[in-house]
Design a protein around this motif. Structure first.
Motif, PDB file in Angstrom:
ATOM      1  N   ARG A  37       0.862  -1.370   0.062  1.00 23.67           N
ATOM      2  CA  ARG A  37      -0.068   0.005   0.078  1.00 23.67           C
ATOM      3  C   ARG A  37       1.015   0.963   0.065  1.00 23.67           C
ATOM      4  NH1 ARG A  37      -5.545  -0.787   1.897  1.00 23.67           N
ATOM      5  NH2 ARG A  37      -5.558   1.324   1.028  1.00 23.67           N
ATOM      6  N   GLY A  38       0.481   2.316  -0.867  1.00 22.42           N
ATOM      7  CA  GLY A  38       1.208   3.459  -0.714  1.00 22.42           C
ATOM      8  C   GLY A  38       0.930   4.177   0.697  1.00 22.42           C
ATOM      9  N   VAL A  39       1.894   4.983   1.204  1.00 22.84           N
ATOM     10  CA  VAL A  39       1.403   5.807   2.638  1.00 22.84           C
ATOM     11  C   VAL A  39       1.901   7.102   2.146  1.00 22.84           C
ATOM     12  CG1 VAL A  39       1.746   3.841   3.959  1.00 22.84           C
ATOM     13  CG2 VAL A  39       3.885   5.156   3.462  1.00 22.84           C
ATOM     14  N   GLN A  40       1.052   8.039   3.030  1.00 21.90           N
ATOM     15  CA  GLN A  40       1.383   9.575   2.931  1.00 21.90           C
ATOM     16  C   GLN A  40       1.851   9.872   4.315  1.00 21.90           C
ATOM     17  OE1 GLN A  40      -1.925  11.926   1.592  1.00 21.90           O
ATOM     18  NE2 GLN A  40      -0.986  13.896   2.493  1.00 21.90           N
ATOM     19  N   ASP A  41       2.878  10.566   4.445  1.00 19.02           N
ATOM     20  CA  ASP A  41       3.369  10.968   5.752  1.00 19.02           C
ATOM     21  C   ASP A  41       2.359  12.255   6.048  1.00 19.02           C
ATOM     22  OD1 ASP A  41       4.611  12.203   7.931  1.00 19.02           O
ATOM     23  OD2 ASP A  41       6.614  12.134   6.875  1.00 19.02           O
ATOM     24  N   ALA A  42       1.811  12.223   7.254  1.00 23.92           N
ATOM     25  CA  ALA A  42       0.829  13.139   7.829  1.00 23.92           C
ATOM     26  C   ALA A  42       1.264  13.635   9.186  1.00 23.92           C
ATOM     27  CB  ALA A  42      -0.294  12.684   7.751  1.00 23.92           C
ATOM     28  N   THR A  43       2.507  13.470   9.297  1.00 25.63           N
ATOM     29  CA  THR A  43       2.964  13.917  10.546  1.00 25.63           C
ATOM     30  C   THR A  43       2.924  15.534  10.767  1.00 25.63           C
ATOM     31  OG1 THR A  43       4.645  12.156  10.503  1.00 25.63           O
ATOM     32  CG2 THR A  43       5.133  13.711  12.421  1.00 25.63           C
ATOM     33  N   SER A  44       2.438  16.036  12.004  1.00 24.55           N
ATOM     34  CA  SER A  44       2.327  17.545  12.453  1.00 24.55           C
ATOM     35  C   SER A  44       3.527  17.672  13.359  1.00 24.55           C
ATOM     36  CB  SER A  44       0.934  17.654  12.710  1.00 24.55           C
ATOM     37  OG  SER A  44       1.093  17.142  14.163  1.00 24.55           O
ATOM     38  N   LEU A  45       3.472  18.961  13.400  1.00 28.07           N
ATOM     39  CA  LEU A  45       4.701  19.464  14.473  1.00 28.07           C
ATOM     40  C   LEU A  45       4.232  19.109  15.878  1.00 28.07           C
ATOM     41  CD1 LEU A  45       5.450  22.973  12.976  1.00 28.07           C
ATOM     42  CD2 LEU A  45       6.707  20.818  12.901  1.00 28.07           C
ATOM     43  N   ALA A  46       2.956  18.527  16.199  1.00 28.20           N
ATOM     44  CA  ALA A  46       2.319  18.421  17.479  1.00 28.20           C
ATOM     45  C   ALA A  46       2.703  17.145  18.062  1.00 28.20           C
ATOM     46  CB  ALA A  46       0.949  18.839  17.405  1.00 28.20           C
ATOM     47  N   VAL A  47       3.163  16.063  17.119  1.00 27.92           N
ATOM     48  CA  VAL A  47       3.292  14.902  17.672  1.00 27.92           C
ATOM     49  C   VAL A  47       4.855  14.405  17.454  1.00 27.92           C
ATOM     50  CG1 VAL A  47       0.944  14.114  17.121  1.00 27.92           C
ATOM     51  CG2 VAL A  47       2.957  13.894  15.523  1.00 27.92           C
ATOM     52  N   SER A  48       5.062  13.597  18.365  1.00 27.12           N
ATOM     53  CA  SER A  48       6.615  12.909  18.219  1.00 27.12           C
ATOM     54  C   SER A  48       6.776  11.700  17.698  1.00 27.12           C
ATOM     55  CB  SER A  48       6.970  12.921  20.065  1.00 27.12           C
ATOM     56  OG  SER A  48       6.763  13.971  20.550  1.00 27.12           O
ATOM     57  N   ALA A  49       5.797  11.105  16.959  1.00 25.07           N
ATOM     58  CA  ALA A  49       6.039   9.998  16.104  1.00 25.07           C
ATOM     59  C   ALA A  49       5.415  10.203  14.912  1.00 25.07           C
ATOM     60  CB  ALA A  49       5.392   8.839  16.869  1.00 25.07           C
ATOM     61  N   PHE A  50       5.809   9.348  13.918  1.00 23.79           N
ATOM     62  CA  PHE A  50       5.004   9.424  12.541  1.00 23.79           C
ATOM     63  C   PHE A  50       3.717   9.315  12.586  1.00 23.79           C
ATOM     64  CE2 PHE A  50       9.576   8.721  11.041  1.00 23.79           C
ATOM     65  CZ  PHE A  50       9.490   9.860  10.067  1.00 23.79           C
ATOM     66  N   LEU A  53      -1.058   7.860   6.429  1.00 29.93           N
ATOM     67  CA  LEU A  53      -2.217   7.463   5.966  1.00 29.93           C
ATOM     68  C   LEU A  53      -2.029   6.654   4.846  1.00 29.93           C
ATOM     69  CD1 LEU A  53      -3.815  11.376   5.537  1.00 29.93           C
ATOM     70  CD2 LEU A  53      -4.206   9.872   7.136  1.00 29.93           C
ATOM     71  N   LEU A  54      -2.902   5.595   4.757  1.00 29.01           N
ATOM     72  CA  LEU A  54      -2.861   4.437   3.843  1.00 29.01           C
ATOM     73  C   LEU A  54      -3.294   5.053   2.373  1.00 29.01           C
ATOM     74  CD1 LEU A  54      -3.745   1.280   5.404  1.00 29.01           C
ATOM     75  CD2 LEU A  54      -1.459   1.972   4.583  1.00 29.01           C
ATOM     76  N   LEU A  55      -2.902   4.829   1.372  1.00 29.81           N
ATOM     77  CA  LEU A  55      -2.959   5.169  -0.204  1.00 29.81           C
ATOM     78  C   LEU A  55      -3.649   4.120  -0.845  1.00 29.81           C
ATOM     79  CD1 LEU A  55      -0.134   8.001  -0.470  1.00 29.81           C
ATOM     80  CD2 LEU A  55      -2.670   8.406   0.273  1.00 29.81           C
ATOM     81  N   LEU A  56      -3.251   4.233  -2.058  1.00 30.67           N
ATOM     82  CA  LEU A  56      -3.674   2.951  -3.196  1.00 30.67           C
ATOM     83  C   LEU A  56      -3.070   1.582  -2.773  1.00 30.67           C
ATOM     84  CD1 LEU A  56      -3.616   5.222  -6.426  1.00 30.67           C
ATOM     85  CD2 LEU A  56      -5.617   4.636  -4.870  1.00 30.67           C
ATOM     86  N   ALA A  57      -3.834   0.926  -3.008  1.00 31.18           N
ATOM     87  CA  ALA A  57      -3.219  -0.660  -2.828  1.00 31.18           C
ATOM     88  C   ALA A  57      -2.724  -1.057  -4.459  1.00 31.18           C
ATOM     89  CB  ALA A  57      -4.465  -1.720  -2.987  1.00 31.18           C
ATOM     90  N   ASP A  58      -1.650  -1.871  -4.271  1.00 27.26           N
ATOM     91  CA  ASP A  58      -0.860  -2.501  -5.342  1.00 27.26           C
ATOM     92  C   ASP A  58      -0.922  -3.815  -5.307  1.00 27.26           C
ATOM     93  OD1 ASP A  58       0.526  -2.099  -7.728  1.00 27.26           O
ATOM     94  OD2 ASP A  58       2.040  -1.007  -7.133  1.00 27.26           O
ATOM     95  N   LEU A  59      -0.087  -4.502  -6.402  1.00 25.25           N
ATOM     96  CA  LEU A  59       0.330  -5.782  -6.512  1.00 25.25           C
ATOM     97  C   LEU A  59       1.428  -5.862  -7.395  1.00 25.25           C
ATOM     98  CD1 LEU A  59      -1.765  -8.936  -7.088  1.00 25.25           C
ATOM     99  CD2 LEU A  59       0.220  -8.650  -8.787  1.00 25.25           C
ATOM    100  N   SER A  60       2.450  -6.511  -6.934  1.00 28.60           N
ATOM    101  CA  SER A  60       3.862  -6.774  -7.890  1.00 28.60           C
ATOM    102  C   SER A  60       4.294  -8.058  -7.611  1.00 28.60           C
ATOM    103  CB  SER A  60       4.694  -5.527  -7.802  1.00 28.60           C
ATOM    104  OG  SER A  60       5.218  -5.589  -6.356  1.00 28.60           O
TER     105      SER A  60
END
Length: 141
Positions: A37-50, A53-60
């Motif tokens: 699955r693709g992932v998008q980093d959505a980490t804000s300045l207010a948190v101390s860990a990543f 968000l899960l994005l599109l599914a794939d197969l390879s």
């Protein structure tokens, strides 16, 4: 289900250029399938860990094996890869669990490689990727 080996393999089929599903498990010695699955980093300045968000599914994956140029065998199925324009359906079943039985994934085989080793062995490998935008899923056979 319990722990299992890969010995429960019951089917590995890929479309030939005419669209007929051909069983090529007798010519295949290894198979690797990934469903990332693709992932998008959505980490804000207010948190101390990543935060992600899960994005599109794939197969390879990659299939590989021993060269066989008999009718309806692996070379007959994959020899059209350099000129193919349409995706190919495939079916993989092991111990009653199938990938995409209800919505068979369509793949693009992106290369068909032959290797003649120094010892005289002739093998093939063929990487593939998802082609049709349908999310692949495991289902009971």
């Amino acid at each position: 289900m319990a722990k299992e080996t890969g010995l429960g393999w019951t089917a590995w089929s890929v479309d030939d250029s005419g669209g007929t599903l051909r069983d090529i498990k007798d010519d295949t010695t290894s198979l690797q399938i990934a469903l990332p699955r693709g992932v998008q980093d959505a980490t804000s300045l207010a948190v101390s860990a990543f935060e992600r968000l899960l994005l599109l599914a794939d197969l390879s994956g990659t299939m590989a094996g021993v060269f066989d140029d008999a009718s309806n065998k692996v070379h007959d199925v994959l020899k059209s890869v350099p000129s193919q324009t349409a995706g190919r359906e495939f079916l993989y079943t092991v111990s009653g669990q199938s990938l995409g039985v209800t919505n068979t994934p369509t793949i693009h085989v992106t290369d068909y490689q032959l290797n003649r080793a120094q010892d005289g062995s002739l093998t093939w490998s063929a990487p593939f990727v998802l082609a049709n935008g349908i999310v692949p899923a495991w289902s009971s056979a």
